[in-house]
Design an enzyme around this catalytic site. Structure first.
Site, PDB file in Angstrom:
ATOM      1  N   ARG A   1       0.786  -1.316   0.080  1.00  0.00           N
ATOM      2  CA  ARG A   1       0.080   0.119   0.081  1.00  0.00           C
ATOM      3  C   ARG A   1       0.795   1.071   0.080  1.00  0.00           C
ATOM      4  NH1 ARG A   1      -5.609  -0.351   1.758  1.00  0.00           N
ATOM      5  NH2 ARG A   1      -6.267  -2.438   1.914  1.00  0.00           N
TER       6      ARG A   1
ATOM      7  N   CYS B   1      -8.643 -18.222  15.095  1.00  0.00           N
ATOM      8  CA  CYS B   1      -9.469 -18.435  16.253  1.00  0.00           C
ATOM      9  C   CYS B   1     -10.818 -18.682  15.944  1.00  0.00           C
ATOM     10  CB  CYS B   1      -9.655 -16.763  16.760  1.00  0.00           C
ATOM     11  SG  CYS B   1      -7.829 -15.919  16.975  1.00  0.00           S
TER      12      CYS B   1
END
Lengths: 552, 552
Positions: A22, A43
């Site tokens: 970016r 998770c």
């Protein structure tokens, strides 16, 4: 063009690459990972095993082609970096599919090698029904095993986040779960009294919780049928889940002289740089540090991995930024409870040498007339500065909101008194007029300036046992008093206290209490205003006291 | 013994008394209220009317006996203070039950006289099926009317908090609701674009929303049958709810020379003191002030009433404390949406002369694989200082958490960049690895330092219409582009942008966009890094643009 090599393509490694790209098109970015999957949500694994997440693809939304197209990053999975020559800035990589090796070079190297589930050195861990919970591949293996073998019982070794989430998910699949934890309590990031609330809830949900028990061996050969504990007990089981912690993958780092910190993870500065020039470490392989104490801590978590990865990507492309540290915030859902903590526990704070004030605040998340349910907030503050040090919350709803308010407040160095002044969002479907967080601040602040000092059940029990004399006053109704009361308490309902204050000894240490703390505070004020010298309100009232008596 | 007289026994008045008593037993505390109820939850009234709250007693948990017993405070309801002689420090009170008057005296006087629903001066407001929403008594009246007359249609005049909550609750009772709002938008505390999202949702739920319409008269005699608008339209109706705002009850204050502020409510200092010595004002009758601008604002709300009451109670009993001001935070639930705001809106900030950055951030509250749903966060920040000024959020879940994090951050003077560093609680059932609040801070911070400037749909439309030349690039898929795109946009999917950048004019103002903003930011970075001079990312992407085009 400068070359950036990143080892590891889960949360942290891909964050480094995405942020670097970016910021710059003038850098060649390559990521190697020995595993098969990219940028996945570790998770989410318990929810896949439990079936709440239908498809593994939901946890791995991005592949190498996506990264190439969006960020012009080359990701090579099933490519293991075997060795690094940092003098030459080269690495030898093995393609695990073809088994060929080749060499690549870099200007900047990022170690995002993550962590691996620790497998305890006991016999039986290689059996076909013993699993760790770590990556997408073994998520599939566990679910597949459950789907095909339909185990009736499971034993989970380790009572941390993942162990508890797995306990919930396996129970929801109709499996009878036993949880074995080596320490005297589950969930070590919580104080023991708060962890006991979670353990109670697990038992209510039919999970058998065995704390202070170490696994000696797994019995049964190819397929384990029982878990033998050091105490001699054996737990029959059709499935074993090992979740006794993870260890940072520091092998490559050590080979090139990267310093390992006191936590066992890679030592980095606030720019995520290691001691070796042009070598960064991010995510689960790197240490973090406490925003409160400044000391290194190791709390591997997806959110921190993303954060440290992004920071490294910024630094590598010339941005002036630094990691500010973490509070060690954690949250998990287990059956009907949300459990969260941030900052220092009471235990942590005592170890760090703080002079602390501890409050147990029991309050509904919103008005009971619109479905509010009680949560328990345990808050710890520094008496010397008035600052909040940490909070732990257990409750069925609204817990995630309150912990994030504490996180934000503590990050800005909030004092307990600041909480009352927050203009938090109030409407009956969402909160009470004074939010539980505000009450917490008010009660702590009153305790600091000796207007309304607090005493925890543990302190009261300890001091009574060591011979300290107290007059203890139960201010509730007669029926409540008769049902259960604090040892040695006399009964004076609040409405009678003003008239009967003269019966009491103003110079004796006095403890007052009600059911949860609020009426206790009213009683405390009455006695203080009647000239009593030392009046403590029992933190969390009789409800908290009975909980402590039952569990310790 | 010093005498404290409080006029008004709802949230603020009782808070003054309770806090004063907690601090001192050496003060006589008396509260007079002309109404019948004590310390009730006015905000709960819509839920009683709708039946979610079964019993009015749930909204009035405390009575005079409770306050006497707990706090030794004498509360006299149905007692109206008719006049005050502040030279003598006496008041004449009428017992509204016996109609007798008597005199009482005070050392300190607190005006907690609250506010009254404004009834517009039009014909028909006295009819039996026209109601305001203000106190417990008329909550009962409305519900009773609905229960016995079973209206099929209702017209709500006024599109603020209470109007919208009533619209929801009456719809849930099967009543067809029309909402009439004088202004061009509902919910004036929101910017128009965000309010339009709420209006859309109301229409989806079959509430007819009429903005920019003023009620001329209510037609039908004893029982209203239609609402006549200034535009000439007539809305047939079986029930009329007036919720066009409330006015502070300042009559007594004016009589004794208490200064009224620019907002029409009583002017107070930060200790809740009026200009008249020993006279305080708290709750809905008093002004507050903005924590951001320092200017007086009037936002009557239960949470602020509690807060200012407590502060006055502290000051009266000698504590050194001050009100720190409010952010004007508000939240409400309407059908499947939660809508919240804090601090300055875009409109407010422009009026205050700030040079602002505006971001529309569209993000799920948690991973979509665990039921995450998109919320829209509109955030406003000060370009000169980098500080957050305000946030507005609309979404189905997780909105109350994010607004409270913004509230806390803004209260501590947070800069946009601070949000990324927060160690917020992450686990898939509660949040994404980078929380929507963190993304908001990241995008605003990038916009500030010209790394990734933003343009709102309104700005783009305005500038294009005024002749500014832009090259506008849609970076989505061909199918998405063909379905709906920004006027004048050309289609270059993100994956082709690096190769096709040379087709574009580097010196022309460029706008890039995707569906919600994230890919647009990736595209923006590619062009900036390819040497393009001015590249804007469209705030909130095509989704936000189409919403704006549709509504304005």
């Amino acid at each position: 063009m400068k070359k950036l090599m990143i080892i590891g393509s889960v949360a942290a490694g891909t964050s480094v690459g995405a942020k670097a790209r970016r910021n710059s098109e003038d850098i060649q970015i390559t990521i190697y990972d020995r595993d098969t999957d990219i940028s996945y949500s570790g998770c989410g694994i318990p929810y896949y095993v439990g079936g709440e997440v239908a498809d593994l693809d939901d946890l791995t939304p991005r592949n190498a082609a996506w990264f190439k197209k969006r960020y012009n990053i080359d990701i090579h999975t099933q490519h293991e970096v075997e060795s690094i020559n940092h003098q030459e800035k080269t690495a030898v990589i093995r393609n695990l599919i073809t088994n060929e090796t080749f060499m690549d070079s870099y200007d900047t190297l990022v170690l995002a090698t993550g962590a691996t589930s620790f497998v305890p050195p006991i016999s039986g861990v290689e059996a076909e029904n013993v699993f760790s919970v770590r990556n997408i591949r073994n998520a599939g293996e566990i679910r597949n095993y459950v789907d095909t073998h339909l185990p009736k019982t499971a034993t989970i070794v380790g009572g941390g986040f993942i162990g508890l989430e797995m306990a919930e998910q396996l129970t929801q699949r109709g499996i009878e779960v036993t949880l074995v934890e080596r320490l005297p309590q589950i969930m070590p990031p919580l104080d023991q009294d708060m962890a006991a609330r979670v353990a109670e809830h697990l038992e209510e949900k039919n999970v058998s919780v065995m704390t202070g028990e170490t696994v000696k061996s797994l019995q049964g050969g190819k397929r384990i049928t029982s878990v033998l504990l050091e105490s001699g007990q054996a737990v029959e089981t059709d499935l074993v889940i090992l979740s006794v912690g993870i260890r940072p993958n520091t092998e490559l780092a050590k080979e090139i002289g990267v310093e390992i910190g006191s936590t066992g993870a890679i030592k980095v500065n606030r720019k995520m740089q290691t001691n070796v020039p042009n070598v960064y470490a991010v995510g689960d392989v790197a240490e973090s540090f406490s925003l409160i104490t400044g000391k290194p801590i190791y709390r591997p978590l997806g959110s921190t991995a993303n954060k440290t990865g992004r920071i490294a990507g910024q630094v590598i492309t010339g941005e002036d930024t630094e990691h500010r540290g973490i509070l060690g915030t954690g949250i998990f859902k287990v059956f009907d409870l949300a459990v969260a903590q941030t900052g220092l526990t009471e235990k942590d704070a005592v170890e760090e040498g703080y002079t602390i004030e501890v409050l147990h605040n029991i309050k509904p998340d919103r008005p009971e007339y619109l479905g509010g349910k009680e949560m328990v907030i345990k808050a710890v503050a520094d008496r010397r500065t008035g600052k909040l040090l940490g909070a732990q919350i257990v409750g069925p709803q609204g817990v995630d909101k309150r912990i994030d308010v504490f996180v934000t407040a503590i990050s800005f160095g909030a004092k307990a008194e600041d909480l009352f002044h927050l203009d938090l969002a109030y409407a009956p479907p969402f909160a009470t007029t004074k939010d539980p967080v505000m009450y917490t601040g008010m009660a702590l602040h009153n305790a600091f300036n000796e207007k309304a000092p607090l005493i925890t059940p543990q302190q009261l029990i300890r001091e009574t046992e060591s011979g300290e004399a107290f007059q203890i006053i139960d201010t509730r109704s007669k029926a409540q008093f008769e049902k259960a009361h604090v040892k040695g308490a006399i009964h004076i309902p609040l409405g009678d206290l003003r008239n009967r204050a003269s019966e009491l000894n103003r110079d004796l240490k006095t403890v007052v209490y009600c059911n949860k703390g609020v009426t206790g505070n009213a009683a405390q004020n009455i006695l203080i205003n009647h000239g009593f010298k030392q009046v403590y309100n029992l933190s969390g009232g009789n409800k908290n006291y009975q909980h402590v008596v039952k569990n310790f």
